[in-house]
Motif scaffolding. Structure first.
Motif, PDB file in Angstrom:
ATOM      1  N   UNK A  74       0.831  -1.206   0.000  1.00  0.00           N
ATOM      2  CA  UNK A  74       0.000   0.000   0.000  1.00  0.00           C
ATOM      3  C   UNK A  74       0.863   1.252   0.000  1.00  0.00           C
ATOM      4  N   UNK A  75       0.460   2.195  -0.836  1.00  0.00           N
ATOM      5  CA  UNK A  75       1.047   3.533  -0.859  1.00  0.00           C
ATOM      6  C   UNK A  75      -0.030   4.515  -0.414  1.00  0.00           C
ATOM      7  N   UNK A  76       0.288   5.355   0.548  1.00  0.00           N
ATOM      8  CA  UNK A  76      -0.665   6.375   0.971  1.00  0.00           C
ATOM      9  C   UNK A  76       0.021   7.734   0.942  1.00  0.00           C
ATOM     10  N   UNK A  77      -0.746   8.780   1.289  1.00  0.00           N
ATOM     11  CA  UNK A  77      -0.227  10.154   1.252  1.00  0.00           C
ATOM     12  C   UNK A  77      -0.635  10.867   2.529  1.00  0.00           C
ATOM     13  N   UNK A  78       0.237  11.745   2.995  1.00  0.00           N
ATOM     14  CA  UNK A  78      -0.068  12.480   4.215  1.00  0.00           C
ATOM     15  C   UNK A  78      -1.056  13.605   3.913  1.00  0.00           C
ATOM     16  N   UNK A  79      -1.821  14.049   4.916  1.00  0.00           N
ATOM     17  CA  UNK A  79      -2.762  15.156   4.689  1.00  0.00           C
ATOM     18  C   UNK A  79      -2.013  16.455   4.378  1.00  0.00           C
ATOM     19  N   UNK A  80      -2.699  17.361   3.721  1.00  0.00           N
ATOM     20  CA  UNK A  80      -2.134  18.672   3.414  1.00  0.00           C
ATOM     21  C   UNK A  80      -2.144  19.527   4.681  1.00  0.00           C
ATOM     22  N   UNK A  81      -1.060  20.260   4.914  1.00  0.00           N
ATOM     23  CA  UNK A  81      -1.022  21.175   6.052  1.00  0.00           C
ATOM     24  C   UNK A  81      -0.425  22.505   5.596  1.00  0.00           C
ATOM     25  N   UNK A  82      -0.618  23.580   6.359  1.00  0.00           N
ATOM     26  CA  UNK A  82      -0.170  24.915   5.930  1.00  0.00           C
ATOM     27  C   UNK A  82       1.312  24.966   5.579  1.00  0.00           C
ATOM     28  N   UNK A  83       1.641  25.723   4.542  1.00  0.00           N
ATOM     29  CA  UNK A  83       3.008  25.789   4.047  1.00  0.00           C
ATOM     30  C   UNK A  83       3.958  26.474   5.017  1.00  0.00           C
ATOM     31  N   UNK A  84       3.431  27.244   5.953  1.00  0.00           N
ATOM     32  CA  UNK A  84       4.294  27.951   6.911  1.00  0.00           C
ATOM     33  C   UNK A  84       4.382  27.231   8.260  1.00  0.00           C
ATOM     34  N   UNK A  85       4.029  25.946   8.290  1.00  0.00           N
ATOM     35  CA  UNK A  85       4.078  25.172   9.533  1.00  0.00           C
ATOM     36  C   UNK A  85       5.519  25.024  10.015  1.00  0.00           C
ATOM     37  N   UNK A 120       3.710  21.293   0.348  1.00  0.00           N
ATOM     38  CA  UNK A 120       4.399  20.638   1.459  1.00  0.00           C
ATOM     39  C   UNK A 120       5.709  19.965   1.053  1.00  0.00           C
ATOM     40  N   UNK A 121       6.146  20.139  -0.190  1.00  0.00           N
ATOM     41  CA  UNK A 121       7.391  19.517  -0.639  1.00  0.00           C
ATOM     42  C   UNK A 121       8.616  19.940   0.179  1.00  0.00           C
ATOM     43  N   UNK A 122       8.690  21.168   0.702  1.00  0.00           N
ATOM     44  CA  UNK A 122       9.858  21.516   1.532  1.00  0.00           C
ATOM     45  C   UNK A 122      10.018  20.637   2.773  1.00  0.00           C
ATOM     46  N   UNK A 123       8.972  19.904   3.154  1.00  0.00           N
ATOM     47  CA  UNK A 123       9.032  19.044   4.336  1.00  0.00           C
ATOM     48  C   UNK A 123       9.390  17.599   3.980  1.00  0.00           C
ATOM     49  N   UNK A 148       6.379  22.870 -10.460  1.00  0.00           N
ATOM     50  CA  UNK A 148       7.033  22.180  -9.340  1.00  0.00           C
ATOM     51  C   UNK A 148       8.383  21.605  -9.738  1.00  0.00           C
ATOM     52  N   UNK A 149       8.538  21.242 -11.005  1.00  0.00           N
ATOM     53  CA  UNK A 149       9.810  20.685 -11.463  1.00  0.00           C
ATOM     54  C   UNK A 149      10.934  21.698 -11.362  1.00  0.00           C
ATOM     55  N   UNK A 150      10.572  22.977 -11.448  1.00  0.00           N
ATOM     56  CA  UNK A 150      11.572  24.038 -11.370  1.00  0.00           C
ATOM     57  C   UNK A 150      11.731  24.519  -9.934  1.00  0.00           C
ATOM     58  N   UNK A 151      10.616  24.819  -9.287  1.00  0.00           N
ATOM     59  CA  UNK A 151      10.660  25.384  -7.941  1.00  0.00           C
ATOM     60  C   UNK A 151      11.284  24.433  -6.925  1.00  0.00           C
ATOM     61  N   UNK A 152      10.995  23.119  -7.082  1.00  0.00           N
ATOM     62  CA  UNK A 152      11.500  22.133  -6.122  1.00  0.00           C
ATOM     63  C   UNK A 152      12.411  21.127  -6.814  1.00  0.00           C
ATOM     64  N   UNK A 153      13.250  21.612  -7.696  1.00  0.00           N
ATOM     65  CA  UNK A 153      14.044  20.750  -8.573  1.00  0.00           C
ATOM     66  C   UNK A 153      14.844  19.694  -7.812  1.00  0.00           C
ATOM     67  N   UNK A 154      15.566  20.096  -6.787  1.00  0.00           N
ATOM     68  CA  UNK A 154      16.419  19.155  -6.079  1.00  0.00           C
ATOM     69  C   UNK A 154      15.609  18.083  -5.345  1.00  0.00           C
ATOM     70  N   UNK A 155      14.515  18.498  -4.721  1.00  0.00           N
ATOM     71  CA  UNK A 155      13.656  17.545  -4.015  1.00  0.00           C
ATOM     72  C   UNK A 155      13.047  16.553  -5.004  1.00  0.00           C
ATOM     73  N   UNK A 156      12.544  17.081  -6.101  1.00  0.00           N
ATOM     74  CA  UNK A 156      11.876  16.242  -7.103  1.00  0.00           C
ATOM     75  C   UNK A 156      12.839  15.212  -7.683  1.00  0.00           C
ATOM     76  N   UNK A 157      14.035  15.625  -8.002  1.00  0.00           N
ATOM     77  CA  UNK A 157      14.993  14.711  -8.623  1.00  0.00           C
ATOM     78  C   UNK A 157      15.587  13.730  -7.614  1.00  0.00           C
TER      79      UNK A 157
END
Length: 307
Positions: A74-85, A120-123, A148-157
């Motif tokens: 099973x693959x699941x996903x965490x809930x969305x939370x505020x970006x400034x958490x 939430x990608x920064x987390x 998102x491919x540009x803004x979070x390039x390192x995380x995505x790759x």
């Protein structure tokens, strides 16, 4: 356990979902039947999320009652939370979310857990660290916008598991998908039929999305040349892409499940057909092919036409 080419998406088990969904949320008995059929067709992975209504609870109960828990990862996903958490709060939110997901799914460990929303990608590094504590084999991300491919390039790759939309008319992530094997990443594509929009009759086509019709007609012509249906073309196009590990698809009943799995078993399209799709259908405006933006497009259409 490796990933089956077809991955069963379960949002329909917890919500009334999809622009072409006519049957609504299935009963628990129906879910058990779909899972038994999926196991029989060789599907070994289920995709869900904490945000999919009661999907996790329904899955956990159905798998336990049907004795199929050992047949699926099973693959699941965490809930969305505020970006400034703050990071400490985010860590607690993520850990609490995983504990609740495991409880609802009635399983000891997940194959992967994904960041559900791009904000939430920064987390992501926090999710990776928590998954390594024994909650899951790995962490990943779910993408929805090309930005998102540009803004979070390192995380995505860096991410080992990535879910993203891809289909005959949504070509935003082609290069990223094609380069996945050399990065050692597992790409899971969703929206093979653009939430059913590529299959519904012209008369039912939403007026604010009718600019998509010429490109759907082009896909229909390619399918006609091959002597197959547009739906088969949708699935076998994705099967043809070496960078796609699994195709996430949802169903309302066992008949749809059997049909979709039959397309995957037919294997890739001829190389010339893939090249034609990619050459004749261009990169389209994101508001036309990204469901998240459809409501805004509808509002704009109503303002401009009064309808």
């Amino acid at each position: 356990m490796t990933f089956s080419k077809m991955m069963l998406g379960t949002v329909q088990f917890g919500l009334n979902y999809g622009i072409a969904n006519k049957e609504g949320q299935p009963s628990l008995e129906k879910v058990r039947g779909i899972l038994r059929a999926a196991a029989g067709f060789g599907v070994n992975t289920l995709d869900t999320a904490a945000a999919y209504g009661s999907s996790e609870e329904v899955l956990g109960r159905a798998l336990e009652e049907s004795g199929l828990a050992d047949k699926f990862q099973i693959i699941t996903k965490i809930p969305i939370f505020p970006a400034d958490t703050p990071e400490k709060d985010a860590e607690k939110l993520i850990r609490d979310s995983l504990e609740r997901s495991l409880e609802r799914l009635r399983c000891p460990k997940l194959r992967a857990v994904l960041i559900h929303n791009e904000q939430n990608l920064p987390y992501f590094s926090i999710l990776e660290r928590i998954c390594a504590e024994g909650y899951a084999d790995g962490a990943g991300i779910s993408l929805d916008s090309r930005a998102s491919l540009i803004e979070f390039r390192e995380i995505v790759r860096h991410a080992e598991y990535v879910q993203l939309p891809s289909n005959l008319v949504d070509r935003r992530f082609d290069e990223f998908i094609d380069s996945a094997p050399e990065r050692g990443a597992f790409i899971f594509t969703r929206s093979a039929c653009l939430q059913g929009l590529l299959l519904i009759p012209d008369c039912d086509f939403p007026p604010h999305l009718r600019e998509l019709l010429p490109w759907r007609e082009r896909a229909q012509r390619i399918a006609e040349v091959l002597g197959i249906s547009v739906k088969e073309l949708c699935f076998r196009y994705l099967v043809s892409l070496a960078g796609v590990a699994s195709i996430v698809f949802g169903v309302d009943n066992k008949e749809q499940l059997a049909e979709n799995c039959s397309y995957a078993r037919k294997g890739p399209l001829p190389g010339a057909a893939v090249e034609r799709i990619r050459s004749e259908i261009p990169l389209l405006e994101e508001s036309l092919i990204r469901p998240f933006l459809w409501s805004r497009r509808a509002e704009k259409y109503q303002r401009e036409t009064g309808n």
